[in-house]
Design an enzyme around this catalytic site. Structure first.
Site, PDB file in Angstrom:
ATOM      1  N   GLU A  91       0.819  -1.213   0.000  1.00 29.72           N
ATOM      2  CA  GLU A  91       0.000   0.000   0.000  1.00 29.72           C
ATOM      3  C   GLU A  91       0.852   1.261   0.000  1.00 29.72           C
ATOM      4  OE1 GLU A  91      -4.150  -1.416   1.982  1.00 29.72           O
ATOM      5  OE2 GLU A  91      -2.664  -0.621   3.356  1.00 29.72           O
ATOM      6  N   CYS A 104       3.260   8.410   1.404  1.00 27.59           N
ATOM      7  CA  CYS A 104       3.840   7.395   2.284  1.00 27.59           C
ATOM      8  C   CYS A 104       4.042   6.136   1.440  1.00 27.59           C
ATOM      9  CB  CYS A 104       2.888   7.148   3.455  1.00 27.59           C
ATOM     10  SG  CYS A 104       3.479   5.900   4.602  1.00 27.59           S
ATOM     11  N   CYS A 111       6.992  -7.211   6.733  1.00 34.09           N
ATOM     12  CA  CYS A 111       8.174  -6.736   7.454  1.00 34.09           C
ATOM     13  C   CYS A 111       8.633  -7.838   8.396  1.00 34.09           C
ATOM     14  CB  CYS A 111       7.856  -5.465   8.247  1.00 34.09           C
ATOM     15  SG  CYS A 111       9.327  -4.781   9.063  1.00 34.09           S
ATOM     16  N   CYS A 115       7.510  -5.506  15.093  1.00 31.06           N
ATOM     17  CA  CYS A 115       7.162  -4.633  16.226  1.00 31.06           C
ATOM     18  C   CYS A 115       5.753  -4.980  16.716  1.00 31.06           C
ATOM     19  CB  CYS A 115       7.236  -3.168  15.809  1.00 31.06           C
ATOM     20  SG  CYS A 115       8.868  -2.688  15.226  1.00 31.06           S
ATOM     21  N   CYS A 118       2.541  -2.968  15.557  1.00 28.73           N
ATOM     22  CA  CYS A 118       2.435  -2.677  14.128  1.00 28.73           C
ATOM     23  C   CYS A 118       1.738  -3.812  13.402  1.00 28.73           C
ATOM     24  CB  CYS A 118       3.838  -2.452  13.563  1.00 28.73           C
ATOM     25  SG  CYS A 118       3.837  -2.323  11.771  1.00 28.73           S
ATOM     26  N   GLY A 165       7.124  -2.184   5.764  1.00 28.15           N
ATOM     27  CA  GLY A 165       8.510  -2.622   5.662  1.00 28.15           C
ATOM     28  C   GLY A 165       9.502  -1.761   6.412  1.00 28.15           C
ATOM     29  N   GLU A 166      10.681  -2.345   6.659  1.00 31.46           N
ATOM     30  CA  GLU A 166      11.826  -1.632   7.244  1.00 31.46           C
ATOM     31  C   GLU A 166      12.732  -1.257   6.068  1.00 31.46           C
ATOM     32  OE1 GLU A 166      13.620  -0.442  10.221  1.00 31.46           O
ATOM     33  OE2 GLU A 166      14.812   0.047   8.453  1.00 31.46           O
ATOM     34  N   SER A 197      12.405   6.150   7.468  1.00 37.70           N
ATOM     35  CA  SER A 197      12.094   5.798   8.845  1.00 37.70           C
ATOM     36  C   SER A 197      12.639   4.406   9.132  1.00 37.70           C
ATOM     37  CB  SER A 197      10.575   5.817   9.035  1.00 37.70           C
ATOM     38  OG  SER A 197      10.241   5.380  10.326  1.00 37.70           O
ATOM     39  N   SER A 219      11.991   4.913  14.705  1.00 41.16           N
ATOM     40  CA  SER A 219      10.873   4.372  15.483  1.00 41.16           C
ATOM     41  C   SER A 219      11.399   4.013  16.862  1.00 41.16           C
ATOM     42  CB  SER A 219      10.323   3.111  14.813  1.00 41.16           C
ATOM     43  OG  SER A 219       9.669   3.434  13.629  1.00 41.16           O
ATOM     44  N   LEU A 220      11.178   4.875  17.835  1.00 41.15           N
ATOM     45  CA  LEU A 220      11.792   4.680  19.158  1.00 41.15           C
ATOM     46  C   LEU A 220      10.858   3.891  20.090  1.00 41.15           C
ATOM     47  CD1 LEU A 220      14.418   5.427  20.588  1.00 41.15           C
ATOM     48  CD2 LEU A 220      13.264   7.445  21.487  1.00 41.15           C
ATOM     49  N   CYS A 341      -1.629   6.001  10.331  1.00 42.75           N
ATOM     50  CA  CYS A 341      -0.354   5.384  10.688  1.00 42.75           C
ATOM     51  C   CYS A 341      -0.594   4.064  11.410  1.00 42.75           C
ATOM     52  CB  CYS A 341       0.402   6.330  11.607  1.00 42.75           C
ATOM     53  SG  CYS A 341       2.035   5.736  11.957  1.00 42.75           S
TER      54      CYS A 341
HETATM   55  S1  SF4 Z   1       6.926  -0.555  12.740  1.00 45.24           S
HETATM   56 FE1  SF4 Z   1       8.156  -0.618  10.829  1.00 45.24          FE
HETATM   57  S2  SF4 Z   1       9.905  -1.963  11.388  1.00 45.24           S
HETATM   58 FE2  SF4 Z   1       8.337  -2.331  12.963  1.00 45.24          FE
HETATM   59  S3  SF4 Z   1       7.168  -4.101  12.159  1.00 45.24           S
HETATM   60 FE3  SF4 Z   1       6.110  -2.233  11.449  1.00 45.24          FE
HETATM   61  S4  SF4 Z   1       6.912  -1.881   9.390  1.00 45.24           S
HETATM   62 FE4  SF4 Z   1       8.350  -3.278  10.445  1.00 45.24          FE
END
Ligand code: SF4
Length: 382
Positions: A91, A104, A111, A115, A118, A165-166, A197, A219-220, A341
């Site tokens: 997306e 975005c 991913c 996290c 997420c 994704g990362e 990010s 992403s803290l 988000c």
């Molecule tokens: S926040 Fe970002 S790094 Fe963490 S699982 Fe989601 S997409 Fe992956």
């Protein structure tokens, strides 16, 4: 199988054109036709020599991922679902504001970081996107929006690599995509208007600083290692001290910049007064020039997590602001079309079984889960 020209930044396209016996200025002309004018049919590229157009037809094409669906929110946000083959769909989201248009963009189908808050992480991981699939989201969106809005002016002024994704786990495809976004012959976006990010891929943060120092968001989500180990599993490999040192090194490549720390507010987990004080201490002790962006959590059932109440978010922001750290609370956009988000939910074949692994993990929440009215089960991003 012919080459997809969206896979190349300008240097890559010049090298490709060289294999056809063509000079670099031809690659520049071709690049401008593709990215600035959105043209994919070589016959329409009128200032290219006919002989080159004929050559290109035999060896190359221009193709963005196919659009499976488009949803437009009441607030003007538009979300597209793109087919990237093999049962995977990703997306991208366009967010219009008075002074900017932000896209975005996704970097992976799923991913692997996992996290806890997420939805993309809970879906698991299928594969990295190619450069053409990353740039293709921008190419499609920019030229679709120009036609839709009947304008020849640029519509997308900012890109955030905050979709699925990362991005830094797909580094080799990411960098040519970023270079295409920044290139004056491409989209001509300024370095500060393109944001990557990351959840904390320390080694690749160093490489990005050297190769293409765009704006950096991290992403803290937690002020100490035990909590961050649980929320962002990558922290077990690169704990906070390492991450903060990497942020500081990154800023050496962009000394007038700052790092934006993303912090998803989770009720009873990371949103207490003590957590805010620990954050102030964390960034002060490492002397990182930064801003904070507090993100209202978009709940989904598998997470076992709940959105922090507004008053607690406000108190948290006040503690940071009072300490001299510029802190904003992200406005929720497009949540009526699941484009807010943390809500991006393509379709992913979980080839690494990350989703199942997260499901087996202990949850950090100790209170019963409740869902906000109207909030639907969904996915999100770095
Ligand atoms: S926040 Fe970002 S790094 Fe963490 S699982 Fe989601 S997409 Fe992956």
């Amino acid at each position: 199988m012919t080459a997809n020209l969206l896979d190349y930044d300008l240097d890559g396209l010049a090298a490709f054109c060289e294999t056809l016996g063509e000079k670099r200025f031809r690659a520049t002309q071709l690049f401008r036709w593709i990215h600035q004018r959105g043209v994919r049919d070589f016959d329409d590229m009128s200032d290219l020599a006919k002989s080159l157009r004929e050559k290109l037809k035999g060896v190359a094409h221009v193709a963005a991922p196919a659009v499976l669906s488009q949803h437009e929110s009441a607030d003007g946000t538009i979300k597209w679902l793109f087919d990237v083959g093999g049962g995977d769909a990703i997306e991208a989201v366009f967010i219009p504001e008075d002074d900017r248009g932000t896209l975005c963009v996704s970097s992976q189908a799923g991913c692997a970081v996992g996290c806890r808050f997420c939805s993309t992480g809970h879906q698991g991981f299928s594969r990295n996107l190619s450069t053409g699939e990353i740039v293709g989201q921008l190419w499609f969106a920019e030229h679709f929006l120009r036609r839709h809005l009947k304008t020849d002016e640029r519509v997308i002024s900012n890109v955030v690599m905050m979709g699925m994704g990362e991005p830094l786990q797909n580094y080799s495809a990411l960098v040519p995509a970023l270079k295409t976004m920044l290139d004056d012959h491409g989209y001509g976006l300024s370095r500060r208007r393109v944001t990557v990010s990351t959840s904390g891929m320390v080694n690749f943060m160093d490489r990005l600083g050297e190769d293409c120092p765009v704006a950096l968001a991290v992403s803290l989500h937690a002020p100490n290692d035990p909590l961050r180990d649980d929320l962002v599993p990558l922290n077990r490999k690169h704990p906070l001290a390492e991450l903060m040192a990497a942020c500081k090194r990154y800023l050496q490549h962009a000394p007038r910049d700052f790092v934006t720390f993303e912090y998803c507010m989770l009720d009873g987990v990371n949103d207490g007064a003590e957590h805010a004080r620990q954050l102030v201490e964390l960034v002060r002790s490492h002397d990182v020039s930064c801003k904070f962006n507090l993100i209202p959590f978009n709940p989904f059932p598998q997470s076992g997590l709940v959105r922090s109440p507004q008053q607690r978010v406000a108190a948290f922001a006040k503690t940071l602001n009072d300490a001299g750290i510029v802190t904003t609370v992200r406005k929720t956009r497009g949540d009526d079309i699941d484009a807010a988000c943390g809500q991006l939910a393509g379709e992913v074949q979980d080839r690494t079984k990350v989703g199942a692994r997260i499901a087996r993990q202990r949850t950090v929440v100790t209170k019963p889960v409740k869902f906000l009215p109207g909030v639907q089960e969904t996915t999100g991003s770095s």
